[in-house]
Design an enzyme around this catalytic site. Structure first.
Site, PDB file in Angstrom:
ATOM      1  N   GLU A   1      49.747  61.459  56.160  1.00  0.00           N
ATOM      2  CA  GLU A   1      48.717  61.555  55.116  1.00  0.00           C
ATOM      3  C   GLU A   1      47.527  62.222  55.794  1.00  0.00           C
ATOM      4  OE1 GLU A   1      48.798  60.844  51.974  1.00  0.00           O
ATOM      5  OE2 GLU A   1      50.513  59.513  51.707  1.00  0.00           O
TER       6      GLU A   1
ATOM      7  N   GLU B   1      48.572  68.370  46.709  1.00  0.00           N
ATOM      8  CA  GLU B   1      48.245  68.133  48.121  1.00  0.00           C
ATOM      9  C   GLU B   1      48.356  69.444  48.903  1.00  0.00           C
ATOM     10  OE1 GLU B   1      50.618  64.645  49.074  1.00  0.00           O
ATOM     11  OE2 GLU B   1      49.819  63.606  47.317  1.00  0.00           O
TER      12      GLU B   1
ATOM     13  N   HIS C   1      54.139  66.792  46.929  1.00  0.00           N
ATOM     14  CA  HIS C   1      53.222  66.476  45.836  1.00  0.00           C
ATOM     15  C   HIS C   1      52.348  67.697  45.547  1.00  0.00           C
ATOM     16  CE1 HIS C   1      53.619  61.871  46.415  1.00  0.00           C
ATOM     17  NE2 HIS C   1      54.363  62.296  45.398  1.00  0.00           N
TER      18      HIS C   1
ATOM     19  N   HIS D   1      51.747  64.809  53.492  1.00  0.00           N
ATOM     20  CA  HIS D   1      51.055  64.455  52.247  1.00  0.00           C
ATOM     21  C   HIS D   1      49.566  64.382  52.539  1.00  0.00           C
ATOM     22  CE1 HIS D   1      54.509  63.099  49.649  1.00  0.00           C
ATOM     23  NE2 HIS D   1      55.111  63.235  50.831  1.00  0.00           N
TER      24      HIS D   1
END
Ligand code: 0X9
Ligand code: ZN
Length: 429
Positions: A391, A197, A194, A321
């Site tokens: 994450e 990020e 992404h 991420h």
């Protein structure tokens, strides 16, 4: 909202970047943080005066929607809303005029704050975030690592993006170089699928630097001689570069595909063939969760697919991420648990151990919302490699320079733990 304010403040500060790829060292890269912290204003400014969003942000809103049910969060993703923050009974994300109108008709939109625009002339990270590496700097660093450690490291391209950039990958293996096959157990660390990020690219790049600097430590030496290690810090370099193209952040997530309706980008983490474009993905090309015209329609996801399929020795994988401080394991596209009991136990155990090292929460990927077509689900289903989605920590996509050191250190520990189990991931159960 604090996260937005900080990002806004950071991105209006202008100064020249300080990065140099010459004689790159782990300590040196992290030491640059100290010299930049002084440039970060301590106090927040009133929201009305914050105006560092770039042209891309114009016509977009930061939207808060009342919802507490998981099914509703999944439905929001399907409506094209990318859930960025989650509270107990509310979620937040961006929407343009059109999406905001559609959301308002179907959901309880509680707040919508317009983002103003600001265009600067530089083509890099905002000065306060100069510690972050752009595409060229990332390549330079990887190249230097490969050149300086040519007995154990090599650099090759996984393939070219839609705009023709290479997806660079550093391979660490003391017997096989470049794309030569290896039968040693493999681990693959991937960042920045992404675009916005960026912290994920730092974590993976600094992992590569750290491994090379610690190549003579007994445990690292052992991993280097027995494993086949791959690190690709920027899986979506077109998007990452677009996100910083004006010296201020674009809040951009997808790749740079030109969609037939004139909109831009496919969400690469919805484009893999794992329940492709079922729950938690959107068929609307303008949305942040657009799954693309078909599974693997994008060169970036095609290359990652081929990368896995041609390396059946891969046993473990992390797709990095941000941000939620979570370690996710399959499935993300289904509420089911993985069927294989051994895999399930290994996923839980390894995620738990990495959770202790990072202070992130281990959980099944679909616990927050069901989202189909993600790369880690596909990688596990297609190859059996134990694939995790991290994450990273932070409040916001642009958490600033000061967060890098801690995030890098914690995630190196987790990554090294993953290396320690890669030869036989089932030994942990
Ligand atoms: O939605 C995503 O693609 C990931 N979160 S992010 O904020 N980085 O966009 C999470 C993917 C894994 N989760 C599920 N498949 N549910
Ligand atoms: Zn992401």
């Amino acid at each position: 909202m604090q996260k937005l304010l900080l990002s806004l403040i950071l991105s209006v500060i202008a100064a020249a970047p300080v990065f140099s790829a010459q004689n790159v060292s782990y300590d040196q890269l992290l030491a640059q943080l100290t010299s930049h912290q002084g440039e970060i204003p301590a106090a927040a400014v009133p929201e009305a005066s914050a105006k560092s969003f770039a042209a891309e942000a114009e016509g977009r809103y930061w939207v808060g929607i009342k919802t507490s049910a998981k099914a509703e969060r999944t439905a929001l993703l399907e409506a094209g809303f990318d859930i960025i923050e989650t509270e107990k009974d509310k979620v937040y994300g961006f929407a343009d005029h059109e999406l905001l109108a559609r959301l308002s008709a179907a959901f309880k939109v509680e707040t919508s704050q317009p983002l103003s625009s600001y265009i600067s002339r530089s083509k890099d990270f905002p000065a306060a975030d100069a510690i972050y590496h752009n595409y060229q700097e990332t390549y330079d660093t990887l190249k230097q690592l490969a050149d300086n450690n040519s007995d154990i490291a090599s650099l090759f391209s996984i393939g070219k993006t839609i705009e023709g950039r290479d997806i660079w990958c550093l391979r660490v293996n003391n017997s096989a170089k470049g794309e030569t096959p290896s039968s040693k157990p493999g681990a693959f660390f991937m960042g920045n699928l992404h675009a916005r990020e960026h912290l994920t690219a730092e974590v993976t790049l600094l992992l590569a630097v750290w491994l090379m600097e610690h190549r003579n430590d007994a445990d690292v030496k052992n991993y280097i001689s027995t494993l086949d290690i791959y690190i690709a810090p920027m899986a979506n370099p077109d998007g990452a570069e677009f996100d910083i193209k004006n010296g201020s952040y674009q809040y951009y997530r997808k790749n740079m595909a030109k969609n037939p309706n004139g909109s831009r980008g496919v969400d690469l983490n919805r484009n893999f063939d794992s329940w492709w474009c079922e729950a938690g993905a959107s068929t609307y090309p303008g949305s942040d969760t657009y799954c693309g015209p078909k599974a693997f329609s994008e060169p970036e996801s095609q290359h990652i697919k081929r990368f896995f399929e041609t390396r059946r020795n891969l046993k473990t994988h992390i797709s990095f991420h941000s941000y939620a401080s979570e370690i996710l394991y399959p499935w993300g596209g289904s509420e089911e648990e993985v069927a294989d009991e051994r895999d399930r136990k290994a996923f839980v155990k390894i995620a738990t151990e990495m959770g202790k090292l990072t202070n992130y929460e281990p959980r099944k990927s679909s616990d927050m919302y069901v989202a189909t077509g993600d790369s880690a689900d596909w990688a596990y289903a297609a190859t059996g490699a134990l694939s995790f989605t991290f994450e990273l920590e932070g409040r916001g996509f642009y958490p600033g320079a000061a967060i890098v050191k801690g995030a890098v250190e914690r995630n190196i520990k987790a990554s090294v733990y993953l290396l320690s189990v890669t030869a036989d991931p089932y030994k942990v159960i």
